[in-house]
Write a protein that holds these residues in place. Structure first.
Motif, PDB file in Angstrom:
ATOM      1  N   GLY A 207       0.811  -1.206   0.000  1.00 35.49           N
ATOM      2  CA  GLY A 207       0.000   0.000   0.000  1.00 35.49           C
ATOM      3  C   GLY A 207       0.845   1.257   0.000  1.00 35.49           C
ATOM      4  O   GLY A 207       1.933   1.303  -0.587  1.00 35.49           O
ATOM      5  N   ASP A 208       0.367   2.289   0.683  1.00 34.87           N
ATOM      6  CA  ASP A 208       1.080   3.568   0.711  1.00 34.87           C
ATOM      7  C   ASP A 208       2.428   3.485   1.417  1.00 34.87           C
ATOM      8  O   ASP A 208       3.255   4.402   1.297  1.00 34.87           O
ATOM      9  CB  ASP A 208       0.224   4.625   1.410  1.00 34.87           C
ATOM     10  N   GLN A 209       2.664   2.407   2.150  1.00 33.50           N
ATOM     11  CA  GLN A 209       3.902   2.296   2.922  1.00 33.50           C
ATOM     12  C   GLN A 209       5.097   1.872   2.071  1.00 33.50           C
ATOM     13  O   GLN A 209       6.234   1.934   2.534  1.00 33.50           O
ATOM     14  CB  GLN A 209       3.706   1.278   4.054  1.00 33.50           C
ATOM     15  N   TRP A 210       4.853   1.442   0.836  1.00 35.51           N
ATOM     16  CA  TRP A 210       5.953   0.889   0.041  1.00 35.51           C
ATOM     17  C   TRP A 210       7.092   1.891  -0.157  1.00 35.51           C
ATOM     18  O   TRP A 210       8.272   1.499  -0.190  1.00 35.51           O
ATOM     19  CB  TRP A 210       5.436   0.419  -1.327  1.00 35.51           C
ATOM     20  N   ALA A 211       6.750   3.177  -0.252  1.00 35.29           N
ATOM     21  CA  ALA A 211       7.768   4.191  -0.526  1.00 35.29           C
ATOM     22  C   ALA A 211       8.391   4.768   0.742  1.00 35.29           C
ATOM     23  O   ALA A 211       9.158   5.734   0.665  1.00 35.29           O
ATOM     24  CB  ALA A 211       7.167   5.319  -1.364  1.00 35.29           C
ATOM     25  N   LEU A 212       8.095   4.164   1.887  1.00 31.58           N
ATOM     26  CA  LEU A 212       8.627   4.666   3.160  1.00 31.58           C
ATOM     27  C   LEU A 212       9.698   3.760   3.743  1.00 31.58           C
ATOM     28  O   LEU A 212      10.342   4.120   4.729  1.00 31.58           O
ATOM     29  CB  LEU A 212       7.493   4.821   4.176  1.00 31.58           C
ATOM     30  N   ASP A 213       9.899   2.598   3.161  1.00 32.64           N
ATOM     31  CA  ASP A 213      10.781   1.583   3.735  1.00 32.64           C
ATOM     32  C   ASP A 213      11.811   1.150   2.700  1.00 32.64           C
ATOM     33  O   ASP A 213      11.446   0.724   1.599  1.00 32.64           O
ATOM     34  CB  ASP A 213       9.938   0.378   4.175  1.00 32.64           C
ATOM     35  N   PRO A 214      13.095   1.250   3.000  1.00 34.76           N
ATOM     36  CA  PRO A 214      14.124   0.821   2.042  1.00 34.76           C
ATOM     37  C   PRO A 214      13.942  -0.603   1.547  1.00 34.76           C
ATOM     38  O   PRO A 214      14.267  -0.905   0.387  1.00 34.76           O
ATOM     39  CB  PRO A 214      15.425   0.973   2.834  1.00 34.76           C
ATOM     40  N   SER A 215      13.392  -1.477   2.387  1.00 32.82           N
ATOM     41  CA  SER A 215      13.246  -2.874   1.975  1.00 32.82           C
ATOM     42  C   SER A 215      12.170  -3.057   0.910  1.00 32.82           C
ATOM     43  O   SER A 215      12.166  -4.060   0.192  1.00 32.82           O
ATOM     44  CB  SER A 215      12.913  -3.756   3.191  1.00 32.82           C
ATOM     45  N   THR A 216      11.250  -2.093   0.792  1.00 30.82           N
ATOM     46  CA  THR A 216      10.197  -2.191  -0.215  1.00 30.82           C
ATOM     47  C   THR A 216      10.295  -1.109  -1.289  1.00 30.82           C
ATOM     48  O   THR A 216       9.484  -1.085  -2.210  1.00 30.82           O
ATOM     49  CB  THR A 216       8.808  -2.108   0.442  1.00 30.82           C
ATOM     50  N   TYR A 217      11.282  -0.237  -1.170  1.00 28.91           N
ATOM     51  CA  TYR A 217      11.455   0.818  -2.173  1.00 28.91           C
ATOM     52  C   TYR A 217      12.226   0.236  -3.361  1.00 28.91           C
ATOM     53  O   TYR A 217      13.389   0.546  -3.602  1.00 28.91           O
ATOM     54  CB  TYR A 217      12.176   2.015  -1.569  1.00 28.91           C
ATOM     55  N   VAL A 218      11.539  -0.621  -4.093  1.00 28.09           N
ATOM     56  CA  VAL A 218      12.141  -1.306  -5.241  1.00 28.09           C
ATOM     57  C   VAL A 218      12.109  -0.354  -6.433  1.00 28.09           C
ATOM     58  O   VAL A 218      11.065   0.215  -6.766  1.00 28.09           O
ATOM     59  CB  VAL A 218      11.374  -2.602  -5.559  1.00 28.09           C
ATOM     60  N   SER A 219      13.261  -0.188  -7.080  1.00 29.23           N
ATOM     61  CA  SER A 219      13.366   0.793  -8.157  1.00 29.23           C
ATOM     62  C   SER A 219      14.081   0.184  -9.355  1.00 29.23           C
ATOM     63  O   SER A 219      14.511  -0.963  -9.322  1.00 29.23           O
ATOM     64  CB  SER A 219      14.115   2.032  -7.646  1.00 29.23           C
ATOM     65  N   ASN A 220      14.216   0.963 -10.414  1.00 28.52           N
ATOM     66  CA  ASN A 220      14.825   0.445 -11.641  1.00 28.52           C
ATOM     67  C   ASN A 220      15.948   1.319 -12.171  1.00 28.52           C
ATOM     68  O   ASN A 220      16.397   1.142 -13.294  1.00 28.52           O
ATOM     69  CB  ASN A 220      13.761   0.286 -12.743  1.00 28.52           C
ATOM     70  N   GLY A 221      16.395   2.297 -11.358  1.00 29.96           N
ATOM     71  CA  GLY A 221      17.416   3.229 -11.804  1.00 29.96           C
ATOM     72  C   GLY A 221      18.812   2.859 -11.336  1.00 29.96           C
ATOM     73  O   GLY A 221      19.050   1.757 -10.840  1.00 29.96           O
ATOM     74  N   PRO A 222      19.758   3.779 -11.450  1.00 29.99           N
ATOM     75  CA  PRO A 222      21.153   3.478 -11.134  1.00 29.99           C
ATOM     76  C   PRO A 222      21.442   3.245  -9.661  1.00 29.99           C
ATOM     77  O   PRO A 222      22.430   2.599  -9.313  1.00 29.99           O
ATOM     78  CB  PRO A 222      21.911   4.699 -11.651  1.00 29.99           C
ATOM     79  N   LEU A 223      20.588   3.780  -8.771  1.00 28.89           N
ATOM     80  CA  LEU A 223      20.810   3.626  -7.336  1.00 28.89           C
ATOM     81  C   LEU A 223      19.585   3.010  -6.676  1.00 28.89           C
ATOM     82  O   LEU A 223      18.485   3.029  -7.227  1.00 28.89           O
ATOM     83  CB  LEU A 223      21.118   4.979  -6.689  1.00 28.89           C
ATOM     84  N   LYS A 224      19.780   2.474  -5.471  1.00 30.35           N
ATOM     85  CA  LYS A 224      18.679   1.889  -4.713  1.00 30.35           C
ATOM     86  C   LYS A 224      18.744   2.383  -3.271  1.00 30.35           C
ATOM     87  O   LYS A 224      19.827   2.607  -2.710  1.00 30.35           O
ATOM     88  CB  LYS A 224      18.750   0.362  -4.750  1.00 30.35           C
ATOM     89  N   MET A 225      17.588   2.545  -2.672  1.00 31.90           N
ATOM     90  CA  MET A 225      17.527   3.018  -1.296  1.00 31.90           C
ATOM     91  C   MET A 225      17.983   1.913  -0.337  1.00 31.90           C
ATOM     92  O   MET A 225      17.537   0.773  -0.447  1.00 31.90           O
ATOM     93  CB  MET A 225      16.117   3.445  -0.917  1.00 31.90           C
TER      94      MET A 225
END
Length: 555
Positions: A207-225
């Motif tokens: 849900g809305d929490q995905w972008a608040l936690d490094p473990s769920t902040y899955v991305s596709n760019g050069p860096l990751k949280m």
């Protein structure tokens, strides 16, 4: 179909491919900084720290509207197309695309073997899901209409039927976008961070929490949280699953979260950070001309927003009176110490027009026989302001209610508020200043919980519609709730024409109406000023107000 392939080889050779979105993170086995000092590590990658602002309201690409968070997002996410260091559009997740002869169908071809930062497969369906999520009214994305209104089926999608949106994935590496009408700047739209893909499984599971936690902040760019300590910092690490990971020069990028410019300056002086965006205004004169001080142009206008839904700001004469009563030349040259230029119209310098080599502002000046604001003769504008206030029923400010101006305390914002207080006193108007922390400022402004407030816009793409569309009735970024049916019609006609000359002509007409209505009060064309250590190399600033650090080194 007309082929529009984007060749990558030369850019790859230079190692300067850019991304258009970003995130934050924590160190995972990298040699990060100690005691606040950063350095290039033994394996050749750099660990750097920068200050671009305080804690962001959100780092969800679909929900963000702030430049601070946009700088974070562009390091973690990548859109179909993106920019190089010269601000040219170059391949991102798509290595090429084609446009049909009628301009209504875009076919994007994704790269082979794309992955998410968690190692899972990335496909064209991820874009389909993400764009439908952006359009979904349940998401509440401020940029939805700005980015997707030209896509076929958007109105139905915005009403809740997201499957009506004209995006599809015939196979894992092909994204097809159908437009409702030709759009001469659609390639620019797809570079915006709100058009970045997000991971469906992660978003739906959290849900809305995905972008608040490094473990769920899955991305596709050069860096990751990898870490987020609210009120302190966000740290990003190199994303080994990024398609161009070999060119990424960083081990970690630490965003030090500070709102206080004096604290940021202290951190810069002690070497805790290599770059700061928020420089104390009282230090600027001494810093100008030094190797560390940078003043860079950006495509941006700072302005005052009136809440047009509440009296007396529902009266165009009142809005115009308040607008004309401020001295833009004084604001730019004295109050802002030459770090900005006075706004003579709404759309500022550097924005393209139909004919190559001419800016929109230059054409505006020629078409109108001059500028809207007479910055060289403020007394004339002030006299007009007094006439308009009397015409609105408030001669010399008599009967005008006490008003409140809302702003955040960063840069010149407080000084500007104090100047307004003095300038409007000349009209017989009393104004109180309300200082709000940045974390609360943007949601309060978006909710319309203000009378007058600070505003500004840095262009997301090089087309005047990006600024002017803010004044459309349906824009999620129209915080003052200004509405003019004629403006809406002109902006809509500009969006759907395939004729470049007509596109810009409609936008010029819309700008004139917006200015005549005093929808907002343009103040200055702003620049970015910042401090950066000379040993930080390979980073660059774009005219959209973004910094790119993924290919930076420390010498």
């Amino acid at each position: 179909m007309k082929k529009m392939a984007l060749v990558l080889a030369a850019v790859l050779a230079s190692g300067m491919i850019l991304t258009a979105c970003g995130g934050s993170g924590n160190s995972q086995g990298t040699n990060t900084e100690t005691a606040g000092n950063t350095q290039t590590t033994a394996n050749g990658g750099a660990d750097i720290a920068v200050q671009l602002g305080p804690d962001p309201e959100t780092v969800d690409p679909a929900l963000n509207t702030a430049i601070d968070a946009g700088n974070i997002i562009l390091h973690a996410f990548e859109t179909l197309l993106t920019f190089d260091e010269k601000n040219n559009i170059v391949p991102g997740q798509a290595e090429s695309y084609e446009v049909s002869e009628d301009g209504l169908t875009y076919t994007f071809h994704l790269r082979d073997g794309l992955k998410w930062s968690d190692g899972s497969d990335f496909t064209a369906e991820d874009f389909v899901y993400s764009w439908k999520r952006l359009a979904d009214p349940m998401t509440g994305a401020p940029y939805a209409a700005d980015m997707l209104s030209v896509v076929k089926g958007y109105e139905e999608a915005a009403a809740g039927n997201t499957d009506a949106l004209g995006v599809s994935a015939p196979d894992a590496q092909t994204l097809v976008v159908e437009l409702s009408a030709p759009c001469v700047y659609f390639d620019k739209i797809v570079t915006h961070s709100s058009m970045a893909p997000v991971n469906q499984a992660v978003v739906e599971a959290n849900g809305d929490q995905w972008a608040l936690d490094p473990s769920t902040y899955v991305s596709n760019g050069p860096l990751k949280m990898i870490e987020w300590v609210p009120g302190s910092h966000m740290t990003f690490a190199k994303n080994e699953n990024y398609w161009n990971a070999d060119k990424v020069t960083l081990n970690t990028l630490k965003f030090v979260l500070m709102e206080d410019s004096n604290a940021a300056y202290s951190a810069y002086q002690t070497g805790e950070v290599q770059m700061i965006r928020d420089v104390p205004t009282e230090e600027i004169k001494a810093l100008q001309g030094t190797e560390d001080f940078h003043l860079e142009p950006r495509m941006a206008t700072s302005y005052t927003i009136f809440n047009t839904q509440v009296a007396p700001f529902d009266n165009a004469d009142v809005r115009m009176a308040l607008s004309l009563a401020v001295d833009r030349q004084y604001i730019a040259d004295v109050l802002m110490e030459g770090t900005a230029s006075p706004a003579t119209n709404f759309v500022g310098a550097g924005v393209s027009d139909a004919e190559e080599g001419f800016s929109f502002e230059e054409v505006t000046r020629e078409r109108n026989g001059g500028d809207f604001f007479n910055v060289d003769n403020f007394e004339q504008d002030l006299d007009k302001a007094k006439e308009l206030l009397a015409q609105a029923g408030y001669p010399n400010g008599e009967g005008f209610p006490a008003i409140e101006y809302m702003t955040n305390d960063a840069g010149y914002n407080k000084q500007l508020a104090e100047y307004f207080q003095s300038a409007w006193k000349e009209l017989g108007i009393n104004m109180e200043i309300k200082i709000v922390e940045w974390a609360s400022f943007t949601p309060t402004r978006r909710a319309g919980d203000f009378q007058i407030c600070r505003g500004g816009w840095v262009y997301d793409y090089d087309d005047p519609s990006n600024m002017l569309n803010l004044m459309s009735t349906t824009s999620g970024n129209n915080d003052g709730k200004y509405s003019n049916a004629e403006v809406d019609q002109l902006l809509q006609e500009a969006a759907i024409t395939a004729d470049r000359a007509e596109h810009y002509d409609k936008l010029h007409q819309a700008e004139n109406l917006i200015l005549e209505d005093a929808a907002v009060s343009p103040l200055v064309y702003s620049n970015d000023y910042y401090l950066q250590k000379p040993e930080l190399k390979g980073a660059w600033h774009s005219p959209y107000g973004y910094w790119y650090f993924m290919y930076a080194t420390l010498e």
